[in-house]
Scaffold this active site. Structure first.
Site, mmCIF file in Angstrom:
data_model
loop_
_atom_site.group_PDB
_atom_site.id
_atom_site.type_symbol
_atom_site.label_atom_id
_atom_site.label_comp_id
_atom_site.label_asym_id
_atom_site.label_seq_id
_atom_site.Cartn_x
_atom_site.Cartn_y
_atom_site.Cartn_z
ATOM 1 C CB VAL A 269 -4.023 5.966 -30.186
ATOM 2 C CG1 VAL A 269 -4.069 4.782 -31.133
ATOM 3 C CG2 VAL A 269 -5.056 7.015 -30.597
ATOM 4 C CG HIS A 320 -5.002 8.890 -8.497
ATOM 5 N ND1 HIS A 320 -5.463 8.024 -9.466
ATOM 6 C CD2 HIS A 320 -3.654 8.747 -8.488
ATOM 7 C CE1 HIS A 320 -4.439 7.376 -10.002
ATOM 8 N NE2 HIS A 320 -3.334 7.812 -9.431
ATOM 9 C CG HIS A 443 0.016 -15.416 8.021
ATOM 10 N ND1 HIS A 443 0.593 -15.632 6.787
ATOM 11 C CD2 HIS A 443 -0.382 -16.638 8.482
ATOM 12 C CE1 HIS A 443 0.549 -16.931 6.524
ATOM 13 N NE2 HIS A 443 -0.037 -17.566 7.537
#
Length: 470
Positions: A269, A320, A443
């Protein structure tokens, strides 16, 4: 301010140890005090061990579905003891590295519980180093957070797990009941489902991952349903009782009281800042109702030579963000003109598929009255995602309709916890949507979806049909 300061850092989690290392690098006399976990909750019983087990669960799941690629496997078994041992090995390497890095940089390390006596004195007791009194010019409080226990579900790590217990199982429970549908509950719940458990998640709000971008959350909720995880919303756990080896949880649902039988309870929780027995009252510091210490942009509390970083310094309670604050505090203490001015803090969620977010959501843009436009590209149209057999999800970019500045980026899909770094950089540097669209992306890779989403903002996407905007 003298060039060399004598500093005591209380806590060696991602905020504290990073602060300690940077202080030492800048030539200060630093002592870092830690009473339990070098590396903090994150490295020991949080981010790192959970991601290790999640990776194992994902690998097991991929093996089970590899027949689509023509790969048939037989006799794949899970040795839970060996898995936990491997996970602990990963943790051990990182945590031993923390104290080692501190020492290598010239910082002193002290084991024990720290208490502030006055603004220039910290006493340490109860650790392997015995009782120690430390005199200093500055104090940095980096004590992190602790698990919230709800009435009737105190985490004893036996019958009721917190995330700590869930990361060191001795067996995989037949039926795991998770209280809380936030990111910790979903990450661990989905992990256990992949490891073989039946999973039920109870959440008090109308949907999973409250506060997150709803379009992304819908993808996660569909994935949970596909996996066979039962999510029960607007439901609150009231208590539980033992019935032989089983546990019967009483829950208050929209339809009334319900009894749910399970083998293990996991309570996720939330967490609260840790400030108990720190001696804050000795220097006139008090926490807010939420348990945080108020700080300015230089991470100073109202006592000028006492700083606070990490979870105790306020939301978001992310490793972070704490590390960045630690660097800011170290610079300020060392006499540099530094302040916390991050435009955005990325959030990453290791569900299945993964989800990440940085900047403003559409809801926040509406609340601020901003004129914005969006573009979206699905991973179903990504050649790389297809080759990975992970085509659920999309990349969504929100841009300012007038300036074209990137306001927010939200992703759900394969490896998006890695892809979000490009989006964070774009927002931090004030990039436009066109900047992303004009950047040549390799790509075939997943980041191409970022470029295509940027093109979609302008109605110029290539690899899906986009209905012309009127």
């Amino acid at each position: 301010m003298s060039s060399k300061r004598k500093v005591v850092v209380i806590g060696a989690g991602p905020a504290g140890y990073v602060c300690g290392i940077r202080l030492a690098q800048l030539g200060n006399d630093v002592t870092v005090v830690e009473k339990q976990y070098w590396g903090g909750t994150c490295l020991n019983v949080g981010c790192i061990p959970s991601k290790a087990l999640i990776a194992a669960g994902s690998l097991l799941d991929k093996i089970r579905h590899a027949d689509a690629m023509g790969i048939t496997t037989k006799g794949v078994d899970l040795d839970i003891h060996k898995l936990v041992e491997w996970k602990q090995g990963v943790v051990g390497k990182l945590t031993s590295g923390v104290s080692g890095l501190l020492k290598q940089n010239g910082a002193k390390v002290v084991n024990g519980a720290a208490k502030i006596v006055d603004k220039n004195t910290v006493k340490v007791s109860g650790g392997s180093d015995g009782d120690v009194t430390l005199q200093c010019d500055d104090i940095v409080i980096a004590t992190g957070s602790e698990v919230i226990n709800i009435p009737g579900f105190t985490c004893d790590e036996k019958d009721v797990w917190s995330s700590t217990g869930a990361l060191s199982p001795t067996e995989i429970p037949g039926h795991l009941l998770v209280i809380g549908g936030g990111y910790i509950g979903l990450e661990l719940g989905m992990m256990y489902r992949k490891l073989g458990s039946e999973v039920t998640i109870l959440e008090g709000t109308p949907g999973a991952l409250p506060g997150q971008e709803r379009d992304c959350v819908k993808v996660i909720e569909r994935s949970m349903k596909k996996m066979g995880i039962k999510l029960i919303t607007e439901t609150f756990a009231q208590g539980w009782e033992a019935k032989g080896k089983k546990k019967i949880v009483t829950a208050k649902t929209k339809k009334g009281e319900e009894k749910i039988e399970c083998d293990q309870i996991l309570s996720t929780v939330g967490r609260k800042p840790y400030s108990a027995d720190l001696g804050l009252e000795n220097v006139g510091l008090t926490v807010t109702k939420q348990g945080f210490l108020e700080v300015d942009k230089q991470m100073r509390t109202k006592v000028p030579n006492i700083y606070a970083v990490g979870d105790i310094a306020g939301q978001p309670m992310l490793a972070h963000k704490g590390s960045h604050e630690g660097l800011v505090a170290a610079a300020v203490i060392s006499g540099k003109n530094e302040e916390y001015d991050a435009r955005c803090v990325p959030a990453v969620i290791f569900t299945s598929p993964e989800m990440s977010s940085v900047g403003l959501t559409e809801e926040q843009c509406k609340e601020k009255g901003l004129n914005y436009k969006t573009g979206q590209f699905p991973f179903a149209a990504s050649g790389r995602a297809m080759s990975l057999m992970e085509t659920d999800g999309f990349v969504k970019i929100i841009g300012d309709a007038e300036t074209d500045e990137v306001l927010g980026v939200h992703m759900v899909g394969p490896e998006v916890t890695e892809l979000i770094a490009e989006a964070a950089l774009a927002i931090e540097m004030g990039a436009t949507v066109e900047d992303i669209a004009r950047t040549i992306h390799a790509h075939p890779t997943l980041p191409e979806a970022m470029m295509e989403a940027a093109e979609a903002v302008h109605g110029m996407v290539v690899h899906i049909y986009q209905k012309p905007k009127k």
